[in-house]
Design an enzyme around this catalytic site. Structure first.
Site, mmCIF file in Angstrom:
data_model
loop_
_atom_site.group_PDB
_atom_site.id
_atom_site.type_symbol
_atom_site.label_atom_id
_atom_site.label_comp_id
_atom_site.label_asym_id
_atom_site.label_seq_id
_atom_site.Cartn_x
_atom_site.Cartn_y
_atom_site.Cartn_z
ATOM 1 N N GLN A 45 7.438 -14.672 13.184
ATOM 2 C CA GLN A 45 6.965 -13.527 13.975
ATOM 3 C C GLN A 45 5.479 -13.600 14.284
ATOM 4 O O GLN A 45 4.918 -12.683 14.874
ATOM 5 C CB GLN A 45 7.354 -12.207 13.302
ATOM 6 C CG GLN A 45 6.616 -11.889 12.014
ATOM 7 C CD GLN A 45 7.243 -10.703 11.301
ATOM 8 O OE1 GLN A 45 8.362 -10.786 10.812
ATOM 9 N NE2 GLN A 45 6.537 -9.583 11.249
ATOM 10 N N GLY A 69 8.906 1.806 8.770
ATOM 11 C CA GLY A 69 7.840 2.788 8.983
ATOM 12 C C GLY A 69 7.612 3.076 10.462
ATOM 13 O O GLY A 69 7.673 2.162 11.296
ATOM 14 N N GLN A 101 8.826 -1.706 16.667
ATOM 15 C CA GLN A 101 9.705 -2.466 15.772
ATOM 16 C C GLN A 101 10.905 -1.609 15.357
ATOM 17 O O GLN A 101 12.048 -2.083 15.336
ATOM 18 C CB GLN A 101 8.913 -2.905 14.537
ATOM 19 C CG GLN A 101 9.747 -3.533 13.450
ATOM 20 C CD GLN A 101 8.890 -4.078 12.325
ATOM 21 O OE1 GLN A 101 8.348 -5.169 12.437
ATOM 22 N NE2 GLN A 101 8.754 -3.323 11.258
ATOM 23 N N SER A 142 -1.729 -3.558 5.640
ATOM 24 C CA SER A 142 -2.212 -4.678 4.823
ATOM 25 C C SER A 142 -3.434 -5.304 5.480
ATOM 26 O O SER A 142 -4.340 -5.789 4.808
ATOM 27 C CB SER A 142 -1.116 -5.729 4.662
ATOM 28 O OG SER A 142 0.060 -5.130 4.178
ATOM 29 N N ARG A 143 -3.466 -5.260 6.816
ATOM 30 C CA ARG A 143 -4.585 -5.888 7.545
ATOM 31 C C ARG A 143 -5.887 -5.109 7.402
ATOM 32 O O ARG A 143 -6.949 -5.642 7.731
ATOM 33 C CB ARG A 143 -4.229 -6.069 9.023
ATOM 34 C CG ARG A 143 -3.167 -7.132 9.247
ATOM 35 C CD ARG A 143 -3.011 -7.483 10.716
ATOM 36 N NE ARG A 143 -2.157 -8.655 10.897
ATOM 37 C CZ ARG A 143 -0.837 -8.616 11.131
ATOM 38 N NH1 ARG A 143 -0.216 -7.450 11.226
ATOM 39 N NH2 ARG A 143 -0.150 -9.733 11.256
ATOM 40 N N HIS A 146 0.861 -1.188 0.000
ATOM 41 C CA HIS A 146 0.000 0.000 0.000
ATOM 42 C C HIS A 146 0.892 1.231 0.000
ATOM 43 O O HIS A 146 2.129 1.109 -0.074
ATOM 44 C CB HIS A 146 -0.945 -0.045 1.205
ATOM 45 C CG HIS A 146 -0.257 -0.317 2.512
ATOM 46 N ND1 HIS A 146 0.609 0.583 3.085
ATOM 47 C CD2 HIS A 146 -0.269 -1.399 3.334
ATOM 48 C CE1 HIS A 146 1.084 0.088 4.213
ATOM 49 N NE2 HIS A 146 0.570 -1.126 4.386
ATOM 50 N N GLU A 147 0.272 2.401 0.145
ATOM 51 C CA GLU A 147 1.045 3.646 0.052
ATOM 52 C C GLU A 147 2.091 3.784 1.159
ATOM 53 O O GLU A 147 3.072 4.506 0.995
ATOM 54 C CB GLU A 147 0.111 4.864 0.049
ATOM 55 C CG GLU A 147 -0.585 5.097 -1.287
ATOM 56 C CD GLU A 147 0.403 5.208 -2.461
ATOM 57 O OE1 GLU A 147 1.419 5.917 -2.328
ATOM 58 O OE2 GLU A 147 0.161 4.559 -3.495
ATOM 59 N N HIS A 153 4.042 1.313 2.283
ATOM 60 C CA HIS A 153 5.212 0.643 1.711
ATOM 61 C C HIS A 153 5.825 1.510 0.613
ATOM 62 O O HIS A 153 7.045 1.631 0.499
ATOM 63 C CB HIS A 153 4.812 -0.698 1.084
ATOM 64 C CG HIS A 153 4.250 -1.700 2.042
ATOM 65 N ND1 HIS A 153 2.930 -2.081 2.017
ATOM 66 C CD2 HIS A 153 4.826 -2.399 3.057
ATOM 67 C CE1 HIS A 153 2.725 -2.994 2.959
ATOM 68 N NE2 HIS A 153 3.847 -3.202 3.611
HETATM 69 P P1 AMP Z 1 4.715 -4.883 6.687
HETATM 70 O O1 AMP Z 1 4.607 -5.325 5.262
HETATM 71 O O2 AMP Z 1 3.395 -4.558 7.309
HETATM 72 O O3 AMP Z 1 5.590 -5.784 7.516
HETATM 73 O O4 AMP Z 1 5.461 -3.481 6.650
HETATM 74 C C1 AMP Z 1 6.689 -3.327 5.997
HETATM 75 C C2 AMP Z 1 7.261 -1.972 6.355
HETATM 76 O O5 AMP Z 1 6.349 -0.960 5.949
HETATM 77 C C3 AMP Z 1 7.502 -1.806 7.858
HETATM 78 O O6 AMP Z 1 8.703 -1.084 8.069
HETATM 79 C C4 AMP Z 1 6.306 -0.986 8.270
HETATM 80 O O7 AMP Z 1 6.544 -0.196 9.417
HETATM 81 C C5 AMP Z 1 6.095 -0.119 7.058
HETATM 82 N N1 AMP Z 1 4.715 0.375 7.009
HETATM 83 C C6 AMP Z 1 3.575 -0.369 7.133
HETATM 84 N N2 AMP Z 1 2.493 0.447 7.106
HETATM 85 C C7 AMP Z 1 2.955 1.708 6.975
HETATM 86 C C8 AMP Z 1 2.337 2.995 6.898
HETATM 87 N N3 AMP Z 1 1.013 3.148 6.946
HETATM 88 N N4 AMP Z 1 3.124 4.086 6.766
HETATM 89 C C9 AMP Z 1 4.475 3.953 6.724
HETATM 90 N N5 AMP Z 1 5.117 2.770 6.782
HETATM 91 C C10 AMP Z 1 4.374 1.669 6.923
#
Ligand code: AMP
Length: 290
Positions: free
Chosen positions: A61, A150, A156, A189-190, A34-35, A37
């Site tokens: 995890q 993020g 994290q 993503s959730r 999504h945006e 990422h």
């Molecule tokens: P994930 O795929 O959810 O494990 O996230 C991958 C990376 O994208 C992690 O570093 C997250 O913190 C970051 N991330 C997820 N959602 C967002 C968001 N809304 N804004 C900025 N970074 C994000």
């Protein structure tokens, strides 16, 4: 865009990169892009010669009973988005190649991982050892100059910064702001799990954090947290936690703080677990202690 599916291919690329001296940026993800990422990918594209994105739903995890098997996945769509964002290399291995038979190692950051998401009543400390183990493996495989994370996952980010410093990784850790939907809901993503009604209710999470920030300067931390929790309760949401901590140590914040305070929340909205946070700058004026 190159797609690597095996650790051996990643090691080969690392050796090439070492020889050519390119600046490598790594963006670890679990996909369903999504945006949020995208903002990490764009920053990597602007800063680095070679952008590597990992796409791996990391089983270690997830706790038993969490959403590992239902986690949203769409490889084709992710490849298209990544390509449009200028990713050069996608690394998307199979779990059995990441954790082959006999795998017995774990990278663990203590303390920081035992609160908030790491507490037993939440995802447990095993969640973060899963994260730090996979991130260490990615850092070793790609030896990135920079890795992007993020602020959405604030704990994290703190844990990974700690690990990077403690274990002498040469990688610079960059943490970028949370990207939100128009109504404030943090992109995740959730969010794909949410029904239209749940999606509407989920807006209370960001509203509660903003409420806390608004109330804090006048009323102090305890009342501000109460106001935030109340905002959630009025939407019928009972948080797993709604807490104020210092972002670097994750120690509980106190009311006379002159440092920024992280207010972090985790809550299930109709079965979907969402997290979010806000960084509150302490009031410039001296507050009366009420
Ligand atoms: P994930 O795929 O959810 O494990 O996230 C991958 C990376 O994208 C992690 O570093 C997250 O913190 C970051 N991330 C997820 N959602 C967002 C968001 N809304 N804004 C900025 N970074 C994000």
């Amino acid at each position: 865009m190159k797609v690597l599916r095996h650790p051996a291919e990643a090691r080969e690329l690392r050796e090439e990169n070492r020889r050519s001296g390119v600046r490598v940026g790594l963006v670890p993800t679990m996909g369903y892009l999504h945006e949020g990422h995208n903002s990490l990918l764009k920053a990597a594209r602007a800063d680095c010669d070679l952008v590597v994105m990992s796409l791996f739903v990391n089983p270690t995890q997830f706790r038993a009973g969490e959403d590992l098997s239902t986690y949203p996945r769409d490889e084709q769509r992710d490849f298209e988005i990544a390509e449009r964002s200028g990713v050069d290399v996608i690394y998307t291995p199979q779990p059995e190649d990441v954790y082959p038979a006999g795998f017995a190692s774990k990278v663990e950051v203590t303390g920081l991982t035992e609160v908030l998401d790491g507490s037993e009543s939440s995802r447990g400390p095993g969640h973060f050892s899963g994260v730090t183990t996979i991130v260490s493996k990615l850092f070793n495989l790609f030896d990135p100059d920079v890795a992007y994370f993020g602020q959405k996952d604030a704990q994290q980010a703190t844990v990974i910064r700690r690990m990077t410093e403690d274990l002498d990784f040469r990688t610079e850790v960059v943490v970028l702001p949370t990207v939100r939907e128009r109504d404030g809901l943090a992109m995740s993503s959730r969010n794909a799990y949410l029904s239209p009604e749940s999606r509407e209710r989920a807006t209370a999470i960001w509203a509660a954090l903003v409420e806390t920030e608004t109330v804090y300067p006048e009323a102090g931390l305890e009342k501000a947290l109460e106001a935030g929790r109340q905002r959630l309760a009025s939407a019928g949401i009972e948080p797993e936690y709604f807490e104020a901590r210092y972002p670097g140590t994750l120690d509980p914040a106190t009311d006379d703080s002159r440092e920024p305070i992280l207010v972090a929340v985790a809550a299930k909205v109709d079965g979907t677990r969402l997290i979010d946070n806000i960084l509150i700058e302490p009031s410039k004026q001296t507050r009366s202690t009420k």
